[in-house]
Design an enzyme around this catalytic site. Structure first.
Site, PDB file in Angstrom:
ATOM      1  N   ILE A  97      20.534 -10.200   7.614  1.00  0.00           N
ATOM      2  CA  ILE A  97      21.234 -11.352   7.057  1.00  0.00           C
ATOM      3  C   ILE A  97      22.246 -11.730   8.124  1.00  0.00           C
ATOM      4  O   ILE A  97      23.152 -10.945   8.432  1.00  0.00           O
ATOM      5  CB  ILE A  97      21.975 -11.059   5.734  1.00  0.00           C
ATOM      6  N   TYR A  98      22.063 -12.896   8.715  1.00  0.00           N
ATOM      7  CA  TYR A  98      22.990 -13.380   9.732  1.00  0.00           C
ATOM      8  C   TYR A  98      23.357 -14.820   9.438  1.00  0.00           C
ATOM      9  O   TYR A  98      22.513 -15.616   9.023  1.00  0.00           O
ATOM     10  CB  TYR A  98      22.371 -13.283  11.138  1.00  0.00           C
ATOM     11  N   GLY A 109      26.178 -15.952   3.339  1.00  0.00           N
ATOM     12  CA  GLY A 109      25.580 -14.614   3.308  1.00  0.00           C
ATOM     13  C   GLY A 109      25.275 -14.181   1.888  1.00  0.00           C
ATOM     14  O   GLY A 109      24.241 -13.561   1.625  1.00  0.00           O
ATOM     15  N   ASN A 136      30.024  -2.239  12.438  1.00  0.00           N
ATOM     16  CA  ASN A 136      30.083  -3.577  11.843  1.00  0.00           C
ATOM     17  C   ASN A 136      30.785  -3.509  10.484  1.00  0.00           C
ATOM     18  O   ASN A 136      30.157  -3.571   9.424  1.00  0.00           O
ATOM     19  CB  ASN A 136      28.668  -4.157  11.726  1.00  0.00           C
ATOM     20  N   TYR A 143      28.295  -5.309   2.009  1.00  0.00           N
ATOM     21  CA  TYR A 143      27.279  -4.588   1.245  1.00  0.00           C
ATOM     22  C   TYR A 143      27.902  -3.649   0.215  1.00  0.00           C
ATOM     23  O   TYR A 143      27.389  -3.524  -0.900  1.00  0.00           O
ATOM     24  CB  TYR A 143      26.326  -3.844   2.185  1.00  0.00           C
ATOM     25  N   LYS A 145      30.721  -4.155  -1.349  1.00  0.00           N
ATOM     26  CA  LYS A 145      31.161  -5.049  -2.428  1.00  0.00           C
ATOM     27  C   LYS A 145      29.987  -5.415  -3.339  1.00  0.00           C
ATOM     28  O   LYS A 145      30.158  -5.627  -4.539  1.00  0.00           O
ATOM     29  CB  LYS A 145      31.792  -6.303  -1.803  1.00  0.00           C
TER      30      LYS A 145
END
Length: 181
Positions: A97-98, A109, A136, A143, A145
Site C-alpha cells: 500500500i503506497y 491509504g 518504517n 497497521y 491502528k
C-alpha cells in the site's frame, strides 16, 4: 476525500503502475537507503517485465487510488501461491500500500486498506498479513491502528542491503460473528 475512486489495474495500466510504484517507493525509502541500492531496487522491482508478470498473475490483484484522473496511490494483494511467504492458502497478503507523499494523512491509504479487507471477507480469508520494514514507523503505526499484530520477521533485500521486515497479521472475524457475542 470522497472523490477518490479505487479501480483495479489491468495490463494496459503497466506504465501507470511503473510510475506510481517508482514514485511512491522512492518517496518512502530514498532518505533511508543509498542511492545505488534504491536505483537497483527501483529498476528491478518496477521493470515493465516484472510488473507485467504481476498484473498477469491470477492470484494477485492491484488497485489504484484515483483522484481527478490521476493515480495517487496503489494496493497490491496476493492470494494462494502468489503470497510472498508460504503461509496459509486461505490468507490474504497485502504486499503493498503506497500513497504519494502529498496525499499522506488524507485517508487514501485507509481506502486502499479497506479494499483489501473487503476482498478478504469476500473470499473468506481467515486472516490478512503483510511485511513492513522495521524502520518504517509510519506504516507500523498505521497497521497497528488497524488491528495488526507482529507474529514473525523475514529478510528483505534492497539492492545489496539486507533489511528486516516485521510480519504482521490480523485475524478476520466474519462480519456477522462480531454481532453475536
Amino acid at each position: 476525500m470522497e472523490n477518490i475512486a479505487i479501480e483495479r489495474a489491468t495490463l494496459q495500466d503497466v506504465l501507470k503502475l511503473q510510475d506510481i510504484g517508482r514514485t511512491t517507493f522512492g518517496q518512502t525509502f530514498a532518505e533511508l537507503n543509498s542511492v545505488e541500492n534504491m536505483q537497483k531496487y527501483l529498476q528491478e522491482s518496477f521493470s515493465i517485465a516484472k510488473l507485467t508478470e504481476e498484473l498477469s498473475n491470477q492470484y494477485s490483484e492491484i488497485y489504484f487510488a484515483i483522484l481527478d484522473a490521476n493515480v495517487i496511490g496503489y494496493l497490491k494483494i496476493n492470494l494462494n501461491q502468489a503470497q510472498t511467504e508460504k503461509l496459509d492458502l486461505d490468507a490474504l497478503e497485502i504486499e503493498r500500500i503506497y500513497v504519494k507523499k502529498e496525499f499522506h494523512g488524507q485517508k487514501v491509504g485507509q481506502l486502499l486498506y479497506q479494499k483489501a479487507i473487503e476482498i478478504a471477507h469476500k473470499i473468506q480469508a481467515s486472516y490478512v498479513w503483510l511485511g513492513v520494514w522495521e524502520e518504517n514507523q509510519r506504516a507500523i503505526k498505521f497497521y497497528t491502528k488497524n488491528g495488526f499484530e507482529p507474529f514473525s520477521k523475514h529478510k528483505f533485500w534492497l539492492g545489496d542491503d539486507e533489511q528486516t521486515d516485521l510480519l504482521m497479521k490480523k485475524v478476520l472475524v466474519a462480519p456477522n460473528e462480531s454481532e453475536v457475542s
